[in-house]
Scaffold this motif. Structure first.
Motif, PDB file in Angstrom:
ATOM      1  N   ASP A 262       1.448 -52.182  16.788  1.00 20.63           N
ATOM      2  CA  ASP A 262       2.625 -51.700  17.514  1.00 20.63           C
ATOM      3  C   ASP A 262       3.492 -52.878  17.943  1.00 20.63           C
ATOM      4  O   ASP A 262       2.988 -53.917  18.378  1.00 20.63           O
ATOM      5  N   VAL A 264       5.748 -54.935  20.407  1.00 20.43           N
ATOM      6  CA  VAL A 264       5.765 -55.092  21.860  1.00 20.43           C
ATOM      7  C   VAL A 264       6.999 -55.907  22.250  1.00 20.43           C
ATOM      8  O   VAL A 264       7.209 -57.007  21.714  1.00 20.43           O
ATOM      9  N   PRO A 265       7.834 -55.361  23.141  1.00 19.34           N
ATOM     10  CA  PRO A 265       7.636 -54.134  23.910  1.00 19.34           C
ATOM     11  C   PRO A 265       8.187 -52.911  23.183  1.00 19.34           C
ATOM     12  O   PRO A 265       9.070 -53.023  22.327  1.00 19.34           O
ATOM     13  N   PRO A 269       8.021 -47.854  28.327  1.00 24.40           N
ATOM     14  CA  PRO A 269       6.597 -48.155  28.522  1.00 24.40           C
ATOM     15  C   PRO A 269       5.671 -46.956  28.397  1.00 24.40           C
ATOM     16  O   PRO A 269       4.487 -47.122  28.097  1.00 24.40           O
ATOM     17  N   THR A 321       7.115 -61.891  23.416  1.00 20.43           N
ATOM     18  CA  THR A 321       5.682 -61.702  23.176  1.00 20.43           C
ATOM     19  C   THR A 321       5.196 -62.726  22.158  1.00 20.43           C
ATOM     20  O   THR A 321       5.841 -62.945  21.128  1.00 20.43           O
ATOM     21  N   ARG A 332      -2.455 -60.366  20.622  1.00 24.05           N
ATOM     22  CA  ARG A 332      -1.384 -60.701  21.555  1.00 24.05           C
ATOM     23  C   ARG A 332      -1.882 -61.760  22.524  1.00 24.05           C
ATOM     24  O   ARG A 332      -2.910 -61.594  23.181  1.00 24.05           O
ATOM     25  N   THR A 335       2.782 -61.756  27.098  1.00 28.31           N
ATOM     26  CA  THR A 335       4.112 -61.140  27.116  1.00 28.31           C
ATOM     27  C   THR A 335       4.821 -61.550  28.391  1.00 28.31           C
ATOM     28  O   THR A 335       4.260 -61.413  29.485  1.00 28.31           O
ATOM     29  N   ASP A 337       8.050 -60.651  30.661  1.00 28.65           N
ATOM     30  CA  ASP A 337       8.978 -59.542  30.865  1.00 28.65           C
ATOM     31  C   ASP A 337       9.784 -59.823  32.128  1.00 28.65           C
ATOM     32  O   ASP A 337       9.222 -59.917  33.230  1.00 28.65           O
TER      33      ASP A 337
END
Length: 624
Positions: A262, A264-265, A269, A321, A332, A335, A337
């Protein structure tokens, strides 16, 4: 056997202290006919080469090889062949001469008949498409670069409605062999801000991978579909604001999808299909203008191995990320943010540019992400935010050699009195700034800014911008030194000195600093070439991909059927290792295709009064 161990068994490594692993490169021999029908041959010096390494140069005609240098060449990595036969197909190669012992021949460069100042790669361009940005990487592990090309059809900016054609990517060897096609499908929108493709050896196995954002219906180089091939997530205005978003690692040699996870982001959310109001609450609008602004890069966050950096947003919320690829899966690492509630992170909101840079700004051996007016540390924490806001252009290098460390020259669109600013790359301290006459909440700052060393009378890099009432050229201290400037786009090392030349559209010009005018050195438009990206007027790629330390420039032809690679025919008395062995420069080539393309820069001062480039603290594999 682990691929890294396998590579170690094939190569021996030259290293300086504990370090980042970079790619093996061959000699990259290139031959170019000069204006007086001679041939200029050049080749790579590697940072791992021993001091004083010399070379012999060979010309092969009709299968018969002849050494053409009277004595080993040891002060430069170029040679002018005064006796070349322009009516014949010629091959050139070099051999190393170390302690009077001659090594095996390098891979030969084939120079075709005629006197054209470029060599071509024939393309298999899909109908309705045109070549756009490219990157390079060694996809097959032989020490030579391949070209990864973005083919574009109908495209739209994020602020414009309408359906687009699927983005298509192709990989070509320098001999024109097409390796694969990747079609991202109808659920990835085409435009400068949507698909940023990273080409780099992310796992240290000697071959580069490709990383891109994908979606339902993306098809890899083997014809395998990612996600659901039947889904169509386009809305009535042509935007894609719903449906799954993926991040995929592709095999560089085959184009096969190796791993998908997936992205990210996510847009929201908690909601897979957020409403317009939900998106607006997070990103500032609900139509994808701010939300679907993507950037990407590669960084050595641990100082040893590369990480993939994928980002989303910069006008409002900004999210970065970091990912690690280990041959089997993406993991990962962190991240960042701006809007996740972490104390202090809100200061990083709205600070990104239409581009980024990667550099070790604090000299700890680990890379930071220079994200417009802010910088993120190697650990994913905010290093500093200037608060000056969004801009279109960004330059990071040792712009002022009188100061320790690196500096940043950045421009801003709409924020206060800093239409352009020059700052300390480590601390964010603004050393000087120039106010835009039109700056302010309702105004428009400069659309372009450039920092290059083009005038030897002033130490360091000169800086200038286009638009917003900021006129003239400034030295690295912010003093105005000229009223007129050259174009404000790209730079390139083309002639024999260490000053940068000016690259704009299909032209390479030399800045005559005494008369404040440009003098033409090359116009590829005369040879049927065009530039990319509309008014941005950028090349397919500009990078040191062949020959000595000077840079090549790649353009596509106006009929979209060829790439034409131009390499300088001008000898030089400078002997530097390949710029691709400089860590910051190499990562600059990885991000050059991102959004509003920017020229690469070295991690050391490159210009008048420079010292010999420092030996990089890297491990560079070298074949036995």
């Amino acid at each position: 056997m682990n691929k890294i161990l396998l590579i170690a068994s094939v190569f021996f490594a030259s290293s300086v202290s504990a370090q980042r692993v970079m790619e093996f490169l061959d000699r990259g021999v290139v031959a170019v006919r000069t204006a007086d029908t001679k041939v200029f041959v050049s080749w790579r010096l590697l940072a791992s080469d021993p001091d004083g390494l010399a070379f012999n140069v060979y010309r092969s005609t009709n299968g018969k090889a002849q050494k053409i240098n009277p004595a080993p060449v040891n002060t430069v990595t170029g040679f002018v062949d005064d006796h070349a036969d322009t009516s014949s197909v010629l091959q050139y190669y070099v051999t190393e001469v170390n302690n009077r012992k001659e090594g095996p021949p390098s891979k030969a460069f084939i120079l075709k008949r005629g006197s054209l100042p470029y060599f071509s790669i024939a393309l298999q361009t899909p109908a309705g498409y045109a070549p756009n940005d490219a990157s390079v990487g060694d996809l097959d592990g032989d020490g030579a670069y391949e070209i990864i090309l973005h083919q574009t059809g109908r495209a739209h900016d994020n602020s414009h409605a309408g359906e687009t054609d699927p983005p298509i990517f192709q990989a070509y060897k320098l001999d024109g062999t097409l390796l694969w096609n990747i079609n991202l499908g109808k659920n990835i929108r085409e435009g400068a801000h949507y698909t940023q493709f990273m080409v780099y050896d992310l796992d240290g196995d000697g071959r580069a991978e490709i990383a891109m954002k994908t979606a339902d219906g993306s098809t890899d180089g083997k014809g395998k579909v990612i996600g659901d091939a039947l889904k169509d997530w386009r809305n009535e205005r042509g935007y894609i604001l719903a449906g799954p978003e993926y991040l995929t690692i592709f095999d560089g040699l085959t184009g096969a999808a190796l791993f998908t996870t997936d992205f990210v982001p996510a847009r929201h959310p908690t909601s897979a299909n957020p409403t317009t109001e939900e998106m607006k609450a997070i990103w500032g609008d609900g139509n994808g203008n701010r939300m679907d602004r993507f950037l990407a890069g590669v960084a050595y966050l641990d100082g040893k191995s590369p990480s993939l950096i994928m980002t989303r947003g910069y006008y409002t919320r900004a999210v970065l990320t970091a990912w690690k690829w280990d041959e089997k899966k993406l993991s990962r690492e962190w991240t960042f943010d701006s809007d996740d509630g972490t104390p202090g992170n809100q200061a990083y909101r709205g600070q990104g540019n239409h581009n980024l840079s990667v550099a070790d700004v604090d000299n700890d051996g680990k890379d930071e992400i220079v994200f417009g007016a802010m910088t993120i540390d190697d650990n994913g924490k905010g290093l500093y935010s200037t608060g000056l806001g969004h801009g279109d252009a960004l330059h990071v290098s040792d712009l002022d050699p009188a100061r320790p460390g690196l500096e940043v020259f950045d421009i801003q669109e709409r924020f206060g009195d800093a239409g352009a600013n020059f700052r300390d790359a480590k601390t964010g301290e603004v050393l000087w700034k120039k106010a835009s006459i039109k700056a302010g909440d309702d105004g428009e700052g400069p659309g372009r800014g450039l920092a290059l060393d083009v005038d030897p009378r002033y130490p360091g890099y000169e800086c200038w911008v286009a638009g917003a009432g900021i006129t003239g050229m400034f030295d690295c201290k912010g003093n105005k030194i000229a009223d007129r400037t050259p174009s404000c786009n790209f730079g390139i090392f083309w002639d024999g000195d260490v000053l940068s030349e000016i690259l704009n559209s299909t032209r390479i010009d030399k800045w005559d600093y005494t008369a404040a005018v440009t003098k033409p050195l090359l116009d590829a438009g005369m040879f049927g070439c065009r530039s990319n990206n509309g008014t941005k007027s950028t090349p397919v790629l500009s990078a040191d991909i062949l020959g000595d330390w000077r840079e090549e420039v790649i353009f596509s032809t106006k009929d979209n059927n060829e790439l034409r690679i131009f390499s300088t025919p001008i000898p030089t008395n400078k002997k530097f290792y390949s710029l691709m062995n400089d860590p910051q420069y190499r990562l600059s080539i990885a991000w050059q295709n991102v959004a509003y393309n920017q020229p690469p820069h070295t991690g050391f001062h490159m210009g008048e009064g420079m010292k010999q480039p420092p030996k990089p603290k890297v491990t560079i594999p070298r074949r036995k």
